[in-house]
Design an enzyme around this catalytic site. Structure first.
Site, PDB file in Angstrom:
ATOM      1  N   CYS A 172      49.140  85.880 -66.709  1.00 48.38           N
ATOM      2  CA  CYS A 172      47.869  86.448 -67.164  1.00 48.38           C
ATOM      3  C   CYS A 172      46.810  85.367 -67.088  1.00 48.38           C
ATOM      4  O   CYS A 172      46.957  84.311 -67.695  1.00 48.38           O
ATOM      5  CB  CYS A 172      48.000  86.971 -68.597  1.00 48.38           C
ATOM      6  SG  CYS A 172      46.436  87.538 -69.296  1.00 48.38           S
ATOM      7  N   ASN A 195      56.958  88.224 -65.821  1.00 47.63           N
ATOM      8  CA  ASN A 195      57.665  89.270 -66.567  1.00 47.63           C
ATOM      9  C   ASN A 195      59.182  89.057 -66.491  1.00 47.63           C
ATOM     10  O   ASN A 195      59.682  88.325 -65.633  1.00 47.63           O
ATOM     11  CB  ASN A 195      57.343  90.633 -65.950  1.00 47.63           C
ATOM     12  CG  ASN A 195      55.891  91.013 -66.135  1.00 47.63           C
ATOM     13  OD1 ASN A 195      55.506  91.561 -67.157  1.00 47.63           O
ATOM     14  ND2 ASN A 195      55.061  90.692 -65.150  1.00 47.63           N
TER      15      ASN A 195
HETATM   16 MG    MG Z   1      53.469  91.749 -68.053  1.00 47.99          MG
END
Ligand code: MG
Length: 292
Positions: free
Chosen positions: A243, A252
């Site tokens: 991010c 992830n």
């Molecule tokens: Mg994510």
């Protein structure tokens, strides 16, 4: 742990083509994105977040959203959805023919402001409007709550606040809430207790978890959430992601590793292990950001 206490099947929600690729600085050719999504479909993924309808000024990587969605092979029974940051994104997604969209907001004021330039209350109002409009078009809405397990800026986030946001999103019509561990701050204790608390406040919406990598702890977190009764798990093939507005954000949970864990436990994901491993390798070949 006791097999009788665990579900026989779980659902994987694949976010690689959107959450995984969106922060890549080099534009990934549209054909490669389509090939990636088609491989995921072929591997047995039944829910795939394929792109994001966001202004290209903010996320240039997703500027080909409409083309990607129109050209992928759509298999019956597979839900292809896209992230939308606001009403405008919803309009673009509807225009492109999507039947399901995903909203995002943070439980942390500071992260929400940095990520989407709104207060938490403003985001809630926006998502309420999105739900109203989506309903008139028969479009389903899934909603992320980012920083559900802690915020890189604010630190501790009160789980009751996360639960209140979840209940509000449900009341607007979001059929599923996904608790995002945006920067890998969860641990197996919070990965058990927070989803359990949030679920106790929901009447009908389903609840998913979305863990980011932290030296393997993400697998322990997914397992802890499984024990807490969660059956929907977000992952990105290859462990892609990050991010730009969350310092230190990692990728992830790698879908292929999570699938292998569940399958070895005798819990069916409906996904072919070898094929999803291929997807992971393919994803990594597209990616310069991932640090696996
Ligand atoms: Mg994510």
């Amino acid at each position: 742990m006791n097999a009788e206490d665990l579900p026989k099947n779980v659902t994987i929600f694949e976010v690689g083509p959107r959450d995984g690729l969106q922060n890549e600085s080099e534009f990934i050719p549209t054909d490669k994105k389509i090939e990636f999504i088609n491989k995921l479909t072929d591997a047995g993924c039944r829910r795939i977040e394929v792109t994001s309808f966001v202004h290209p000024k903010w996320v240039p990587q997703m500027k080909d959203a409409k083309e990607v969605f129109s050209r992928i092979n759509k298999k019956e029974g597979v839900v292809y959805n896209a992230l939308i940051p606001n009403i405008r994104g919803l309009e673009l997604a509807i225009d492109a023919g999507l039947k399901e969209v995903v909203t995002i907001m943070s439980s942390s004021e500071s992260h929400n402001k940095k990520n989407i330039n709104m207060s938490v209350d403003e985001s809630l109002r926006e998502i309420e409007e999105i739900n109203k409009k989506a309903a008139t078009f028969g479009v389903k809405v899934r909603s992320y709550i980012a920083t559900s397990f802690g915020c890189p800026i604010e630190g501790y986030i009160d789980p009751e606040k996360v639960a209140d946001i979840g209940a509000a999103l449900e009341s607007y019509g979001s059929y599923e809430i996904s608790l995002g561990d945006t920067t890998g701050m969860a641990n197996p204790m919070s990965a058990y207790s927070i989803p359990k608390l949030v679920r106790s406040k929901l009447k009908k919406s389903s609840l998913a978890v979305h863990y980011h990598r932290f030296n393997g702890m993400e697998l322990a977190n997914n397992l802890a959430s499984l024990q807490a009764g969660i059956t929907i798990f977000d992952g990105a093939a290859g462990g892609l992601g990050g991010c730009p507005y969350a310092p230190g954000a990692t990728g992830n949970t790698a879908t292929e590793i999570m699938v292998e864990m569940f399958e070895r436990m005798g819990i069916s994901t409906g996904i072919d292990i070898e094929k999803i491993k291929d997807c992971g390798s393919f994803a990594k070949s597209l990616c310069t950001l991932c640090h696996i």
